[in-house]
Scaffold this active site. Sequence first.
Site, short mmCIF file in Angstrom:
data_model
loop_
_atom_site.label_atom_id
_atom_site.label_comp_id
_atom_site.label_asym_id
_atom_site.label_seq_id
_atom_site.Cartn_x
_atom_site.Cartn_y
_atom_site.Cartn_z
N SER A 53 14.55 22.44 -14.98
CA SER A 53 13.36 23.25 -15.18
C SER A 53 13.79 24.59 -15.73
CB SER A 53 12.64 23.43 -13.85
OG SER A 53 11.85 24.60 -13.88
N HIS A 61 0.84 -1.22 0.00
CA HIS A 61 0.00 0.00 0.00
C HIS A 61 0.87 1.26 0.00
CE1 HIS A 61 -3.27 -2.73 1.45
NE2 HIS A 61 -2.27 -3.26 2.12
#
Length: 467
Positions: free
Chosen positions: A287, A166
């Site tokens: 970026s 999970h």
Amino acid sequence: MSDGASEGKSSNQMWGGRFASGPDAIMEEINASIGFDKKLFAQDIRGSKAHATMLAHQGIISADDKDKILHGLDTILSEIESGQFEFSRRLEDIHMNIEARLATLIGPAAGRLHTARSRNDQVALDFRLWVKEELAKTETMLTALIAAFLDRAEEHVDTVMPGFTHLQTAQPVTFGHHCMAYVEMFGRDRQRVRHAIEHLDESPIGAAALAGTGFPIDRHMTAKALGFREPTRNSIDTVSDRDFALEFLSIASICAVHLSRLAEEIVIWSTPQFGFVRLSDAFSTGSSIMPQKKNPDAAELVRAKTGRINGSLIALLTVMKGLPLAYSKDMQEDKEQVFDAAESLELAIAAMTGMVRDLTIRADKMKAAAGSGFSTATDLADWLVREAGLPFRDAHHVTGRAVALAEEKGCELAELSLADLQAIHPDITDKVFDVLTVEASVASRTSFGGTAPSEVRKQIAWWRAKN
Ligand code: ARG
């Protein structure tokens, strides 16, 4: 805004604007496959050469015509390879483009090549040959990816990291073990590829339009010449069948899903919050506005390519699902899906192989995370079963209380004092601390296929012998 229909104009005025010569041009555009099936030129020429050789061997065409045909086809092959060949959309597809050129080159003998065959078995042959080669390429590429993982696994057989369920910390594992999970996945993909090669290894040529032919052809001879195990056994099925394309796309989809899960893990692991891995400059970008950033673009694009590949599978399944036997023109839509998926898959495997090889593993970060989140709670429960004779359910409960106490104190299980632990259960001794470290936890999991380094080493050796 008004449109032609509401003004009652003819349909041609509505949609004919961009076509020079009305509906005929539209027919040509929807009908032609040369824009994409020219990719099959080498397979088409190989198939035609094998067919012509067989026709001559069987006395169906003369040796002289056969020689002219073979020579002409070789000329066409070099014309295409050197970029001199002029493809014509008017000639629809690769088969007719080549045959028309052959007629220009060698005259009437060219007209004998199409004896005892149809474009239906011809395209089935060309496409099968192409998919077979692509599968072989995929097999080689998967072997390289598996090799990359085996190297990383070997290097990190002792590197502890948190194992997740999970996406919550579950139990400590090793990075080597995690790498070997991917080896299993890509190993299964490679098995599927090998089976697919076996399934498609039958020659379609000679099925003709759908019913076979009255000419005394030898389909075993062409099958052998083209490297197939044997000829297909039912001429109707042969020209109707695109299972080999569907199988390629299914395998590609499953493999792409594996690659995408790996990509997702790399994206997560490379965040500053996880920091388990550092991507090489070669497989990341910066970026344009945020100078601190290093983005996992290659992983993200691999994850996205999976969408295209899965889409191609659904597209072709949908094309095929309503088709009566035998050939229908719908089947011309098979190629672009397979070509696009093949290109995407090759790129995705290559990018992942590079990323896996280049990844910097931050063992310190992995280890710190492995020890947090009470990851050795199961080890405490197992110790209570083994050393204190508790039933597992009771041990689970006692451990739960220890976890709650550690949580309250803001420490890890191994940082609780013996007195704290004994207050929870009197049979706990200081021996328990031996199993509460991540290294001890990992080393204890020696069951077959477990995460203990001793076990993972065996699995690596087993795969090395196979790879
Ligand atoms: N271009 C066609 C295709 O890709 C070749 C087969 C054409 N056969 C026919 N009967 N029109 O399927």
